[in-house]
Motif scaffolding. Structure first.
Motif, PDB file in Angstrom:
ATOM      1  N   ASN A  52     -32.842  -7.163  -6.634  1.00  0.00           N
ATOM      2  CA  ASN A  52     -33.681  -7.997  -6.799  1.00  0.00           C
ATOM      3  C   ASN A  52     -33.452  -9.598  -5.986  1.00  0.00           C
ATOM      4  O   ASN A  52     -33.840 -10.410  -6.373  1.00  0.00           O
ATOM      5  CB  ASN A  52     -33.711  -8.607  -8.258  1.00  0.00           C
ATOM      6  N   THR A 111     -35.790  -7.082 -20.475  1.00  0.00           N
ATOM      7  CA  THR A 111     -36.328  -8.189 -19.374  1.00  0.00           C
ATOM      8  C   THR A 111     -35.817  -7.504 -17.889  1.00  0.00           C
ATOM      9  O   THR A 111     -34.710  -6.600 -17.920  1.00  0.00           O
ATOM     10  CB  THR A 111     -35.417  -9.496 -19.516  1.00  0.00           C
ATOM     11  N   THR A 113     -34.174  -9.001 -15.576  1.00  0.00           N
ATOM     12  CA  THR A 113     -32.799  -9.710 -15.516  1.00  0.00           C
ATOM     13  C   THR A 113     -31.754  -8.692 -15.874  1.00  0.00           C
ATOM     14  O   THR A 113     -30.812  -8.440 -15.073  1.00  0.00           O
ATOM     15  CB  THR A 113     -32.624 -10.912 -15.959  1.00  0.00           C
ATOM     16  N   ASN A 114     -31.936  -8.161 -17.085  1.00  0.00           N
ATOM     17  CA  ASN A 114     -31.109  -7.504 -17.974  1.00  0.00           C
ATOM     18  C   ASN A 114     -30.926  -5.927 -17.354  1.00  0.00           C
ATOM     19  O   ASN A 114     -29.916  -5.299 -17.190  1.00  0.00           O
ATOM     20  CB  ASN A 114     -31.290  -7.368 -19.475  1.00  0.00           C
ATOM     21  N   TYR A 116     -31.584  -5.429 -14.062  1.00  0.00           N
ATOM     22  CA  TYR A 116     -30.863  -5.299 -12.871  1.00  0.00           C
ATOM     23  C   TYR A 116     -29.293  -5.418 -13.313  1.00  0.00           C
ATOM     24  O   TYR A 116     -28.570  -5.048 -12.430  1.00  0.00           O
ATOM     25  CB  TYR A 116     -31.151  -6.489 -11.875  1.00  0.00           C
ATOM     26  N   LYS A 117     -28.874  -6.163 -14.284  1.00  0.00           N
ATOM     27  CA  LYS A 117     -27.454  -6.061 -14.555  1.00  0.00           C
ATOM     28  C   LYS A 117     -27.126  -4.863 -14.968  1.00  0.00           C
ATOM     29  O   LYS A 117     -25.958  -4.432 -14.393  1.00  0.00           O
ATOM     30  CB  LYS A 117     -27.299  -7.033 -16.071  1.00  0.00           C
TER      31      LYS A 117
END
Length: 250
Positions: A52, A111, A113-114, A116-117
């Motif tokens: 991202n 989400t 963000t998570n 991508y983690k």
């Protein structure tokens, strides 16, 4: 082992719709084209779909094809060891939808963000290391060639994820230093003993017969205590005599 397999994308940079690139048909994939055809944007697209973000810091609004202005989408299939993965990214009007699949099963988080983690955990590489592995532009390569030995070492350590081994090296180096000091100290003592033995050699090394020591009785102990008291009294008297002599001189 990470294997990037198939990349598909729409409306990214100068590219239009329905683009795809097979990355695992051969060991080496070569891109050929004139300047401005979008070759250098492909590593950035791979960075975007997996992390991202991109190594050139291009904003999301500038990634979409400005002539279409309809958002963009990226899909990448890849494998890590024996597992197959697919990540699908769709961005439009400032919102992003990310789907991640492992062996066909949706493992996306609630989400982006998570999610991508999770991708980073699967790859086992942070963004900086992945970028160094996947994308090295001319300037970065020149910087490596002209860098100092220390900076080259730092680059390779980060590139190959050797930080733990560097820590192990520091630990063993410190232990080696301590052991070296202990060995040097023991070596010094050994040399001192050897020198003393050489300087004090015995003319006769025959083992002498054991002698019997007189038995220590209570009477001997009383006499020893009495003598000790006498010595203390003598010492005290001598001190007083010295003090008197000092006063006389004054």
């Amino acid at each position: 082992m990470i294997i990037l397999k198939k990349l598909k994308w729409d409306n990214c940079f100068s590219h239009g719709k329905e683009n795809n690139l097979d990355l695992d048909n051969s060991t080496l994939t070569q891109l050929v084209g004139t300047n401005g055809t979008g070759k250098s944007s492909l590593p950035l697209i791979i960075e975007e779909v997996l992390y991202n973000k991109n190594s050139k810091g291009i904003k999301k609004a500038d990634i979409q094809n400005r002539f279409r202005n309809a958002g963009y989408s990226i899909n990448l299939t890849f494998s890590v060891d024996a597992r197959e993965y697919e990540i699908d990214v769709n961005r439009s009007r400032g919102s992003i939808k990310v789907k991640l699949y492992e062996d066909g099963e949706d493992i996306s988080s609630h989400t982006a963000t998570n999610t991508y983690k999770t991708v980073q955990e699967i790859l086992g590489l942070d963004f900086k290391t992945f970028t160094q592995l996947v994308y090295q532009n001319t300037n970065a390569s020149l910087q490596f060639l002209t860098a100092t030995d220390a900076n080259r070492k730092k680059f390779l350590i980060e590139l190959l994820n050797l930080e733990d081994y560097v820590e192990y090296y520091d630990v063993f180096r410190e232990l080696s230093r301590q052991m070296g000091q202990e060995i040097s100290a023991l070596d010094g003592k050994e040399k001192t003993i050897v020198k003393w033995l050489n300087d004090n050699k015995l003319d006769d090394t025959t083992i002498a017969p054991m002698k019997k020591l007189p038995e220590y009785s209570e009477i001997d102990e009383k006499e020893l205590r009495s003598l000790s008291i006498d010595f203390e009294n003598i010492a005290e008297k001598n001190q007083k005599i010295n003090e008197n002599n000092t006063y006389k001189q004054l």
